[in-house]
Enzyme design. Structure first.
Site, PDB file in Angstrom:
ATOM      1  CB  SER A 152      59.851  38.830 -31.863  1.00 58.05           C
ATOM      2  OG  SER A 152      59.670  37.855 -30.853  1.00 58.05           O
ATOM      3  CE  LYS A 153      68.163  39.995 -31.376  1.00 55.68           C
ATOM      4  NZ  LYS A 153      68.067  41.402 -31.758  1.00 55.68           N
ATOM      5  NE  ARG A 154      58.911  36.311 -25.342  1.00 51.38           N
ATOM      6  CZ  ARG A 154      57.661  36.768 -25.366  1.00 51.38           C
ATOM      7  NH1 ARG A 154      57.448  38.073 -25.333  1.00 51.38           N
ATOM      8  NH2 ARG A 154      56.646  35.952 -25.426  1.00 51.38           N
TER       9      ARG A 154
END
Ligand code: GLU
Length: 459
Positions: free
Chosen positions: A238-240
């Site tokens: 994910s982006k994180r």
């Protein structure tokens, strides 16, 4: 000759998963004296974006991924797809389907209610009657009713799918535009693509594509479906976890060499080596060394690689790399500071920040200031000034030795740090002094004297 391609849909930022696919295709073709093609799959007119396309091209440019010939845009090839759809209609390998959306939905509902997998019931496969009025038909492929479709995948091995798993899927929408599976097959065939390396999220498309190659009379290319990149917990990235757009890595101060090295190791290995230059990869990369298991994104490894490649830069190339970050560093200052900054910084952004921290007027750390706002510090600063006044600022080591010899008994390095940098840490203090020069260093020391005196006077 090996011909590979990268075929992104310009609907969003190019992410590292896509870039890794591009890289594997690039390396495979280039390492065999083959060709690497770039095709923009821009037939989804509602979701296409010019920014996304420009971002892909910028990323290729930044990373030095050069492609052969000119970029093919699917949006400019609609006529070619139409001709091939017509060819399949003419040979009765495909047919018009007049089922309306509502009818199809009702059919699916019934199938679900019976506990079946919803699928088209081939109603118009051999239809001879008069088509219902007012319906723009889609075109469907006559998929085989029995047998199996076999994918000889270069990574997954042999994958067999029962023909009954595949219905008569749509190849052209009612407005005549082709769907992805169709345009991709026509293009790969006409562009002479021999090897398709792509994410294994496409594995479910491959049997349909194989049927299309056969229906169109084209040779089937070799397929390599690469496992996805996941986070360290084994979940979808994910982006994180760092799944940012490729150009975000440039902005965050990563070097293209580091990102390429990082990406190639996500799913490919060569012994237990970690550092690979592009030249080395062009010698040794082979699809057979692509791993069969998903690979995990490891942010600290990327930083480690970036540090490695930053360290390998000459002063001049580092100066050039820092320019786009808004800092112009004179060659003599670079020569003084870069060895210390290279040791401490993992990205160009950190380097810029540490550089500015030295060059900008210091902001005193409140705690450190409070601790040192006393008469003893004033005396030491005065003594330091007197000594430094008479010393030559030529190289950090001599400066440090001369200063240390003269100042006694305590070494006021922390105080000098406060004066020059405003804080306790940072680069070696005499390196900072040399970079700032004698005048500015003395001025900063005097400024701290003034600030302490004012504090004591006011207190
Ligand atoms: N446009 C497709 C994508 O971006 C290409 C897939 C393929 O390589 O065939 O996923």
């Amino acid at each position: 000759m090996i011909i590979t391609r990268f075929a992104p849909s310009p609907t969003g930022n190019l992410h590292i998963g896509g870039l890794r696919t591009a890289l594997f295709n690039y390396l495979y073709a280039r390492s065999r004296g083959g060709k690497f093609l770039l095709r923009i799959e821009d037939t989804d007119f509602a979701r296409n974006s010019v920014d996304a396309k420009d971002g892909i091209l910028r990323a290729f440019d930044w990373l030095g991924l050069d492609y052969d010939g000119t970029i093919e845009y699917q949006s400019k090839r609609l006529e070619i797809y139409k001709q091939h759809i017509q060819k399949l209609l003419d040979s009765k390998a495909a047919y018009y389907c007049y089922m309306s959306k509502d009818e199809l939905e009702a059919l699916r509902e019934e199938q679900r209610a019976r506990g079946e997998t919803p699928r088209y019931n081939r109603k118009y496969r051999d239809f001879m009657g008069t088509p219902p009025a007012g319906i723009a038909p889609v075109v469907r492929l006559k998929a085989p009713l029995s047998g199996e479709i076999v994918i000889e995948d270069g990574i997954k091995g042999k994958v067999s799918i029962q023909a009954t798993e595949i219905d008569d899927f749509i190849i052209a929408r009612s407005d005549g535009t082709p769907i992805y599976n169709f345009s991709a097959v026509v293009d790969d065939a006409l562009m002479g693509v021999t090897d398709v390396i792509r994410g294994d999220d496409h594995l479910s498309n491959t049997p349909k594509q194989i049927l299309l190659y056969k229906a169109l009379g084209f040779p089937v290319p070799r397929f390599f479906h690469i496992p996805m990149i996941c986070n360290e917990a084994g979940k979808k990235l994910s982006k994180r976890d760092g799944a940012m757009g490729v150009m975000d890595y440039a902005q965050a101060g990563y070097l293209p060499e580091a990102l390429l090295n990082f990406l190639v190791r996500l799913g490919w290995s060569h012994g237990d080596e970690e550092i690979f230059s592009r030249q080395a990869l062009l010698q040794i990369f082979d699809v057979k060394d692509i791993n069969t298991a998903p690979s995990a994104y490891n942010a600290s490894k990327l930083l480690w690689l970036n540090h490695h490649y930053l360290n390998a830069q000459s002063n001049d190339s580092l100066r050039a790399l820092l320019e786009p970050f808004g800092v112009s560093i004179a060659p003599n200052i670079a020569a003084i500071l870069f060895p210390a900054l290279k040791e401490r910084c993992k990205t160009l952004v950190e380097m810029k920040e540490q550089y500015l921290e030295i060059m900008n007027p210091p902001v005193y750390d409140a705690k450190l200031f409070a601790k040192n706002a006393n008469q003893g510090a004033l005396d030491t600063l005065a003594q330091s000034l007197a000594i430094l006044q008479d010393l030559a600022f030529e190289d950090a080591q001599t400066l440090e030795e001369s200063f240390t010899r003269n100042i006694a008994p305590h070494k006021p390095f922390l105080l000098l740090r406060l004066a020059l940098l405003g804080k306790g840490g940072g680069v070696p203090i005499f390196v900072a002094m040399l970079a700032l020069g004698k005048d500015e260093s003395l001025r900063r020391i005097a400024a701290l004297q003034g600030a302490i005196a004012a504090h004591l006077g006011g207190g």
